[in-house]
Design an enzyme around this catalytic site. Structure first.
Site, PDB file in Angstrom:
ATOM      1  CG  ASP A 129      38.826  44.297  37.686  1.00 39.60           C
ATOM      2  OD1 ASP A 129      38.590  43.080  37.650  1.00 39.60           O
ATOM      3  OD2 ASP A 129      38.261  45.088  38.460  1.00 39.60           O
ATOM      4  CE  LYS A 160      36.649  39.903  42.766  1.00 43.14           C
ATOM      5  NZ  LYS A 160      36.025  41.099  42.187  1.00 43.14           N
ATOM      6  CD  GLN A 164      33.514  43.482  43.309  1.00 41.31           C
ATOM      7  OE1 GLN A 164      34.698  43.152  43.282  1.00 41.31           O
ATOM      8  NE2 GLN A 164      32.578  42.788  42.682  1.00 41.31           N
TER       9      GLN A 164
HETATM   10  N1  GUN Z   1      31.760  43.212  39.642  1.00 37.98           N
HETATM   11  C1  GUN Z   1      31.372  42.043  39.104  1.00 37.98           C
HETATM   12  N2  GUN Z   1      32.418  41.429  38.485  1.00 37.98           N
HETATM   13  C2  GUN Z   1      33.483  42.238  38.653  1.00 37.98           C
HETATM   14  C3  GUN Z   1      34.842  42.146  38.260  1.00 37.98           C
HETATM   15  O1  GUN Z   1      35.298  41.195  37.599  1.00 37.98           O
HETATM   16  N3  GUN Z   1      35.637  43.196  38.630  1.00 37.98           N
HETATM   17  C4  GUN Z   1      35.169  44.260  39.332  1.00 37.98           C
HETATM   18  N4  GUN Z   1      36.019  45.237  39.631  1.00 37.98           N
HETATM   19  N5  GUN Z   1      33.911  44.370  39.703  1.00 37.98           N
HETATM   20  C5  GUN Z   1      33.069  43.372  39.368  1.00 37.98           C
END
Ligand code: GUN
Length: 297
Positions: A120, A53, A97
């Site tokens: 998100d 990311k 995350q």
């Molecule tokens: N863990 C796995 N997929 C995601 C996501 O799309 N966002 C976040 N914050 N954590 C994750």
């Protein structure tokens, strides 16, 4: 044979479009969008996602920061850090995350993120706004699915979309997105899950089938009708001793059989997966636009 939906290509197009917009902002000598990603602990998969990311942000010229906290960070410390970014004008998006260590309450953490920075789309305010069709942040993977359908000109209006899976991250939001009375949506939506008595009864009715169950090869050719567009959101590890790493990634769909009957299909990897980060960048850009507009008005 089905048309293969190239998520890698579409994601690259979206990143390119955003890069041009960020370059334009830089040429005006104004602040560029920023994303902070917070990782608690050292889960290798999470670290890899967070690194990707950050890299994606840098590649398009956005500001990016990764906050790596130790696994024993207290909930209070994490909430304080979120507060500091809620009021930090350099960052438009905040992503924590998941999963978090067991001693931290995920709901409390998600709810602490300012809804205006919830890139998100997991905050209950964002979820509520999505359900009632108000402008909001859409969760990145469902948003990516809708974008793929749009860019491949797969008609959704009046079509029967069958979603298999009811997770908060994919199944429920994708169903709600496609249900809206909007361009690129307006579908008739059925959501199925593991308690369905006869799942095939539903999947065979689909014009568009979205598989988000988390079980390898679950959707078989005899469960679909000819000409269905199939979107496979699953990413499952299955053992493969012929490969150096000992496993391969496969979707929730039995690609071999299903691709012979479907009109469109997303491969795994290279289908929906690459779209998630592209849509996160898109959400961060949208957060920037909303925040900047608010300041001007
Ligand atoms: N863990 C796995 N997929 C995601 C996501 O799309 N966002 C976040 N914050 N954590 C994750």
């Amino acid at each position: 044979m089905a048309v293969i939906i190239d998520g890698k290509k579409v994601a690259a197009e979206i990143r390119h479009e955003l890069k041009e917009k960020v370059e334009w902002l830089r040429s005006l000598n104004v602040r560029v969008p920023g994303l902070v990603t917070i990782l608690v602990g050292d889960n290798p998969a999470s670290l890899s996602y967070v690194t990707s990311k950050g890299k994606a942000c840098n590649e398009i010229g956005m500001l990016s920061k990764i906050e790596k906290l130790s696994a024993d960070t207290s909930e209070e410390e994490l909430l304080k850090l979120i507060d500091s970014y809620n009021s930090n004008n350099d960052y438009d998006g905040i992503l924590v995350q998941l999963p978090l260590p067991k001693h931290i309450n995920e709901d409390k953490v998600i709810e602490r993120i300012a809804p205006s920075k919830d890139v998100d789309g997991f905050h209950p305010i964002s979820v509520g706004n999505l359900v009632i069709g108000k402008d909001t942040f859409y969760p990145c993977t469902p948003y990516g699915v809708v974008e793929l359908l749009k860019r491949y000109k797969i008609e959704t209006s009046g079509k029967h979309v069958v979603v298999v899976g009811r997770s908060n991250i994919v199944g429920k939001p994708v169903a709600n997105l496609l249900l809206q009375k909007k361009e690129g949506a307006n579908a008739v939506v059925t959501v199925c899950h593991s308690a369905a008595k006869d799942l095939s009864r539903f999947t065979k009715e689909a014009d568009i089938l979205i598989a988000a169950i988390g079980r390898p090869y679950f959707i078989k050719a005899d469960m679909i009708k000819d000409g269905v567009a199939v979107i496979d959101v699953g990413i499952n590890r299955v053992e493969d001793s012929t490969l150096p790493k000992g496993y391969k990634l496969v979707g929730d769909v039995d690609y071999e059989g299903v691709s012979k009957k479907a009109s469109f299909i997303t491969p795994v990897p290279g289908g929906v997966g690459p779209m998630t980060i592209a849509m996160l960048l898109q959400n961060t850009f949208l957060a920037y636009i909303k925040i900047t507009k608010q300041k001007l008005s």
